[in-house]
Design an enzyme around this catalytic site. Sequence first.
Site, PDB file in Angstrom:
ATOM      1  N   ALA A 113       0.855  -1.185   0.000  1.00 38.69           N
ATOM      2  CA  ALA A 113       0.000   0.000   0.000  1.00 38.69           C
ATOM      3  C   ALA A 113       0.891   1.235   0.000  1.00 38.69           C
ATOM      4  CB  ALA A 113      -0.895  -0.006   1.235  1.00 38.69           C
ATOM      5  N   CYS A 152      -5.593  14.063   6.605  1.00 35.32           N
ATOM      6  CA  CYS A 152      -5.051  14.389   5.287  1.00 35.32           C
ATOM      7  C   CYS A 152      -5.997  15.209   4.433  1.00 35.32           C
ATOM      8  CB  CYS A 152      -4.676  13.092   4.563  1.00 35.32           C
ATOM      9  SG  CYS A 152      -6.086  12.002   4.243  1.00 35.32           S
ATOM     10  N   GLY A 167       3.183   0.736   5.473  1.00 33.09           N
ATOM     11  CA  GLY A 167       4.232   1.481   6.156  1.00 33.09           C
ATOM     12  C   GLY A 167       3.880   1.900   7.563  1.00 33.09           C
ATOM     13  N   SER A 180       5.978   4.110   3.176  1.00 31.37           N
ATOM     14  CA  SER A 180       5.494   3.064   2.263  1.00 31.37           C
ATOM     15  C   SER A 180       6.470   2.825   1.120  1.00 31.37           C
ATOM     16  CB  SER A 180       4.106   3.434   1.724  1.00 31.37           C
ATOM     17  OG  SER A 180       4.120   4.675   1.051  1.00 31.37           O
ATOM     18  N   LEU A 197      -4.367   4.130  -3.540  1.00 32.28           N
ATOM     19  CA  LEU A 197      -5.767   4.503  -3.647  1.00 32.28           C
ATOM     20  C   LEU A 197      -5.853   6.018  -3.733  1.00 32.28           C
ATOM     21  CD1 LEU A 197      -7.446   2.217  -0.940  1.00 32.28           C
ATOM     22  CD2 LEU A 197      -7.108   1.759  -3.379  1.00 32.28           C
ATOM     23  N   SER A 202       1.336   5.333  -0.236  1.00 35.85           N
ATOM     24  CA  SER A 202       0.692   6.637  -0.103  1.00 35.85           C
ATOM     25  C   SER A 202       1.483   7.738  -0.779  1.00 35.85           C
ATOM     26  CB  SER A 202       0.531   6.977   1.374  1.00 35.85           C
ATOM     27  OG  SER A 202       1.809   7.142   1.982  1.00 35.85           O
ATOM     28  N   VAL A 260       7.613   8.498   2.474  1.00 34.62           N
ATOM     29  CA  VAL A 260       8.861   7.749   2.619  1.00 34.62           C
ATOM     30  C   VAL A 260       8.628   6.374   3.231  1.00 34.62           C
ATOM     31  CG1 VAL A 260       9.389   8.812   4.862  1.00 34.62           C
ATOM     32  CG2 VAL A 260      11.248   7.861   3.467  1.00 34.62           C
ATOM     33  N   CYS A 312     -10.645   5.364   8.272  1.00 28.15           N
ATOM     34  CA  CYS A 312     -10.009   5.125   6.975  1.00 28.15           C
ATOM     35  C   CYS A 312      -9.314   3.768   6.963  1.00 28.15           C
ATOM     36  CB  CYS A 312      -9.016   6.244   6.686  1.00 28.15           C
ATOM     37  SG  CYS A 312      -8.218   6.126   5.072  1.00 28.15           S
TER      38      CYS A 312
END
Length: 370
Positions: A21, A211, A139, A28, A47, A23, A26, A115
Amino acid sequence: MTEGADFQLGPDLRGKRIVVAMSGGVDSSVVAALAARSGAETIGVTLQLYDHGAAVGRTGSCCAGQDIRDARAVCDRLGIAHYVFDHESRFRDSVIDQFADEYLAGRTPIPCVRCNMGVKFTDLFGLARQLGADCLATGHYVRRVVGPEGAELHRALDPARDQSYFLFATTAEQLDYLRFPLGGLPKPEVRAIAAELGLGVAMKPDSQDICFVPDGDYAGLVRKLRPDADTAGEIVDLEGRVLGRHPGLIHYTVGQRRGLEIGGQAEPLYVVRLDAAARRVIVGPRRALAVAAARLSEINWLGGGYGGPVHAKVRSMAKPAPARLDGDRLVFDAPEYGVSPGQAAVLYAGERVLGGGWIAETESAFAAAA
């Protein structure tokens, strides 16, 4: 590169397929590097969760605009496949809209947990399965430890980076399939690995807590989504006496002291609770914030047959407090402060995460003593 840094991926995954996964940050990115280094076929999946306004080009966000481009660049550097899936509408329905509704209901939401419960783990879990992956790696700074009864969730070795509070809702089935390679590493070492590999995100700032609020104006976002959120009301004391007026419940949380604009009181006053039905902010002295117990909803249990003592963490930055779980009722050994409906209560046994639930209601220790 640090030897043994990929220990949580496990030697059993060599020659198999890992979905990571990604994002665009750093953490992930390093997970993708460790997965590729393990000898497994590695696929990066991102995603797209939102892509509005300032978030498009802003660094330090998650799963939008520049972050997607960063994830793709890392995958190109590592020589692995990268796929982007548009889950913006699902993210809006299951996370952003619920965030606004929780504030209107007088609760303090944690959208990052929602989430993880939905879009990130449930949806990514399904996508990874469809891609024929043997596991899904992320991560997050937590550890997956195989115990006598199967996979267990443990805190990260670096307490400053530990994210276990936000992952309490991970199910046992998901935990069997997940891997968290960074749980045993300090953040500086993760950045060092990224720099050694020449990844452009090595010094990229960490994402902010929420986010989808680019400027940190939570009240502004709720106001935009729910125009009636700014309906004014009364500020009252514990006996119901009116002390002032407020511009809208969305501006207040339990335990808040500043911004009440109530003068001439004998002692400092804090927000004790929010009455959404009456649109009232109830205030009282600090001792009125003491909570004896809380009722939990949507309890997720990862503790197997564990029946020993527990410690409960009722806020992400709170110190775990001794408690016991009796059905859906969490009873604290000593009065606990800052317990707010809408937050999560996460249960621990030492370093192990036993599970947790959402704080639905609280029982005041102050009222019991009065």
